[in-house]
Write a protein that holds these residues in place. Sequence first.
Motif, PDB file in Angstrom:
ATOM      1  N   SER A 160       0.847  -1.195   0.000  1.00  0.00           N
ATOM      2  CA  SER A 160       0.000   0.000   0.000  1.00  0.00           C
ATOM      3  C   SER A 160       0.885   1.248   0.000  1.00  0.00           C
ATOM      4  O   SER A 160       2.065   1.185   0.334  1.00  0.00           O
ATOM      5  CB  SER A 160      -0.910  -0.001   1.219  1.00  0.00           C
ATOM      6  OG  SER A 160      -0.135   0.026   2.400  1.00  0.00           O
ATOM      7  N   GLY A 161       0.295   2.383  -0.391  1.00  0.00           N
ATOM      8  CA  GLY A 161       1.026   3.645  -0.428  1.00  0.00           C
ATOM      9  C   GLY A 161       1.789   3.824  -1.725  1.00  0.00           C
ATOM     10  O   GLY A 161       2.954   4.196  -1.735  1.00  0.00           O
ATOM     11  N   HIS A 162       1.123   3.589  -2.851  1.00  0.00           N
ATOM     12  CA  HIS A 162       1.778   3.670  -4.150  1.00  0.00           C
ATOM     13  C   HIS A 162       0.870   4.333  -5.182  1.00  0.00           C
ATOM     14  O   HIS A 162      -0.332   4.459  -4.971  1.00  0.00           O
ATOM     15  CB  HIS A 162       2.149   2.270  -4.648  1.00  0.00           C
ATOM     16  CG  HIS A 162       0.937   1.421  -4.903  1.00  0.00           C
ATOM     17  ND1 HIS A 162       0.358   0.650  -3.926  1.00  0.00           N
ATOM     18  CD2 HIS A 162       0.158   1.265  -6.006  1.00  0.00           C
ATOM     19  CE1 HIS A 162      -0.700   0.031  -4.419  1.00  0.00           C
ATOM     20  NE2 HIS A 162      -0.850   0.398  -5.688  1.00  0.00           N
ATOM     21  N   LEU A 163       1.468   4.709  -6.294  1.00  0.00           N
ATOM     22  CA  LEU A 163       0.745   5.142  -7.494  1.00  0.00           C
ATOM     23  C   LEU A 163       1.334   4.366  -8.663  1.00  0.00           C
ATOM     24  O   LEU A 163       2.536   4.101  -8.700  1.00  0.00           O
ATOM     25  CB  LEU A 163       0.916   6.645  -7.741  1.00  0.00           C
ATOM     26  CG  LEU A 163       0.294   7.570  -6.699  1.00  0.00           C
ATOM     27  CD1 LEU A 163       0.667   9.018  -7.002  1.00  0.00           C
ATOM     28  CD2 LEU A 163      -1.218   7.418  -6.668  1.00  0.00           C
ATOM     29  N   ILE A 164       0.495   4.016  -9.621  1.00  0.00           N
ATOM     30  CA  ILE A 164       0.942   3.273 -10.797  1.00  0.00           C
ATOM     31  C   ILE A 164       0.760   4.138 -12.029  1.00  0.00           C
ATOM     32  O   ILE A 164      -0.278   4.773 -12.219  1.00  0.00           O
ATOM     33  CB  ILE A 164       0.160   1.948 -10.939  1.00  0.00           C
ATOM     34  CG1 ILE A 164       0.528   1.014  -9.794  1.00  0.00           C
ATOM     35  CG2 ILE A 164       0.451   1.295 -12.289  1.00  0.00           C
ATOM     36  CD1 ILE A 164      -0.203  -0.305  -9.793  1.00  0.00           C
ATOM     37  N   GLU A 165       1.775   4.122 -12.870  1.00  0.00           N
ATOM     38  CA  GLU A 165       1.769   4.872 -14.130  1.00  0.00           C
ATOM     39  C   GLU A 165       2.111   3.892 -15.252  1.00  0.00           C
ATOM     40  O   GLU A 165       2.993   3.050 -15.100  1.00  0.00           O
ATOM     41  CB  GLU A 165       2.834   5.965 -14.030  1.00  0.00           C
ATOM     42  CG  GLU A 165       3.161   6.687 -15.282  1.00  0.00           C
ATOM     43  CD  GLU A 165       4.346   7.634 -15.086  1.00  0.00           C
ATOM     44  OE1 GLU A 165       4.917   8.036 -16.100  1.00  0.00           O
ATOM     45  OE2 GLU A 165       4.708   7.952 -13.931  1.00  0.00           O
ATOM     46  N   VAL A 166       1.406   4.001 -16.378  1.00  0.00           N
ATOM     47  CA  VAL A 166       1.701   3.168 -17.538  1.00  0.00           C
ATOM     48  C   VAL A 166       2.886   3.796 -18.267  1.00  0.00           C
ATOM     49  O   VAL A 166       2.892   4.995 -18.548  1.00  0.00           O
ATOM     50  CB  VAL A 166       0.473   3.056 -18.474  1.00  0.00           C
ATOM     51  CG1 VAL A 166       0.807   2.261 -19.725  1.00  0.00           C
ATOM     52  CG2 VAL A 166      -0.703   2.439 -17.734  1.00  0.00           C
ATOM     53  N   VAL A 167       3.888   2.977 -18.577  1.00  0.00           N
ATOM     54  CA  VAL A 167       5.072   3.438 -19.305  1.00  0.00           C
ATOM     55  C   VAL A 167       4.922   3.016 -20.759  1.00  0.00           C
ATOM     56  O   VAL A 167       4.664   1.851 -21.052  1.00  0.00           O
ATOM     57  CB  VAL A 167       6.361   2.822 -18.703  1.00  0.00           C
ATOM     58  CG1 VAL A 167       7.579   3.235 -19.514  1.00  0.00           C
ATOM     59  CG2 VAL A 167       6.509   3.228 -17.247  1.00  0.00           C
ATOM     60  N   GLY A 168       5.059   3.960 -21.676  1.00  0.00           N
ATOM     61  CA  GLY A 168       4.937   3.652 -23.098  1.00  0.00           C
ATOM     62  C   GLY A 168       3.517   3.782 -23.598  1.00  0.00           C
ATOM     63  O   GLY A 168       2.638   4.327 -22.920  1.00  0.00           O
ATOM     64  N   GLU A 169       3.287   3.240 -24.783  1.00  0.00           N
ATOM     65  CA  GLU A 169       1.986   3.377 -25.447  1.00  0.00           C
ATOM     66  C   GLU A 169       1.107   2.137 -25.352  1.00  0.00           C
ATOM     67  O   GLU A 169      -0.044   2.155 -25.764  1.00  0.00           O
ATOM     68  CB  GLU A 169       2.203   3.736 -26.926  1.00  0.00           C
ATOM     69  CG  GLU A 169       2.887   5.084 -27.124  1.00  0.00           C
ATOM     70  CD  GLU A 169       2.101   6.233 -26.488  1.00  0.00           C
ATOM     71  OE1 GLU A 169       0.866   6.293 -26.650  1.00  0.00           O
ATOM     72  OE2 GLU A 169       2.734   7.061 -25.810  1.00  0.00           O
ATOM     73  N   GLU A 170       1.628   1.050 -24.819  1.00  0.00           N
ATOM     74  CA  GLU A 170       0.867  -0.191 -24.705  1.00  0.00           C
ATOM     75  C   GLU A 170       0.078  -0.222 -23.396  1.00  0.00           C
ATOM     76  O   GLU A 170       0.590   0.185 -22.344  1.00  0.00           O
ATOM     77  CB  GLU A 170       1.828  -1.387 -24.751  1.00  0.00           C
ATOM     78  CG  GLU A 170       1.138  -2.731 -24.677  1.00  0.00           C
ATOM     79  CD  GLU A 170       2.115  -3.910 -24.700  1.00  0.00           C
ATOM     80  OE1 GLU A 170       1.627  -5.043 -24.648  1.00  0.00           O
ATOM     81  OE2 GLU A 170       3.335  -3.694 -24.729  1.00  0.00           O
ATOM     82  N   ASP A 171      -1.172  -0.696 -23.457  1.00  0.00           N
ATOM     83  CA  ASP A 171      -1.970  -0.888 -22.244  1.00  0.00           C
ATOM     84  C   ASP A 171      -1.232  -1.842 -21.301  1.00  0.00           C
ATOM     85  O   ASP A 171      -0.555  -2.772 -21.736  1.00  0.00           O
ATOM     86  CB  ASP A 171      -3.330  -1.501 -22.554  1.00  0.00           C
ATOM     87  CG  ASP A 171      -4.244  -0.577 -23.325  1.00  0.00           C
ATOM     88  OD1 ASP A 171      -3.855   0.574 -23.599  1.00  0.00           O
ATOM     89  OD2 ASP A 171      -5.357  -1.025 -23.654  1.00  0.00           O
ATOM     90  N   ALA A 172      -1.365  -1.612 -20.011  1.00  0.00           N
ATOM     91  CA  ALA A 172      -0.840  -2.523 -19.005  1.00  0.00           C
ATOM     92  C   ALA A 172      -1.995  -3.384 -18.513  1.00  0.00           C
ATOM     93  O   ALA A 172      -3.039  -2.853 -18.119  1.00  0.00           O
ATOM     94  CB  ALA A 172      -0.219  -1.743 -17.842  1.00  0.00           C
ATOM     95  N   VAL A 173      -1.814  -4.687 -18.538  1.00  0.00           N
ATOM     96  CA  VAL A 173      -2.836  -5.619 -18.072  1.00  0.00           C
ATOM     97  C   VAL A 173      -2.246  -6.421 -16.921  1.00  0.00           C
ATOM     98  O   VAL A 173      -1.250  -7.129 -17.092  1.00  0.00           O
ATOM     99  CB  VAL A 173      -3.324  -6.556 -19.192  1.00  0.00           C
ATOM    100  CG1 VAL A 173      -4.385  -7.520 -18.669  1.00  0.00           C
ATOM    101  CG2 VAL A 173      -3.870  -5.745 -20.364  1.00  0.00           C
TER     102      VAL A 173
END
Length: 113
Positions: A95-108
């Motif tokens: 817990s205590g995080h943020l997620i960011e997608v890197v690049g142009e591909e969806d993250a699954v």
Amino acid sequence: MAATDFVIDYSAGSRTEVCNGCFDCAPWGEKKTATRITLKPGFDWRKSVGQRLPGCPSWCPAMHYGYLESGKIKVTYEDGTAVEVNTDAVYKIPSGHLIEVVGEEDAVMTCRE
């Protein structure tokens, strides 16, 4: 335990749409839930999810463990440290995080709770 206990049928669950993403939850076994999280580039947890939670937290209060099926994510923690997770990786994100997608591909991501 039957072999079918390991089969996750997301069509038997529910879907929650958020800006630049969605969360598909399904029953898994007797008392467990599996979640497939699809995040698109530009996903912003604070705007898409945090505002929906009680108290509008600035950082995700949940712990996640699972498998990144596709894409690449950057996980930033409250203390400022950050790690990247690549396709085919198993992860445990406290817990205590943020997620960011890197690049142009969806993250699954597939998480088991």
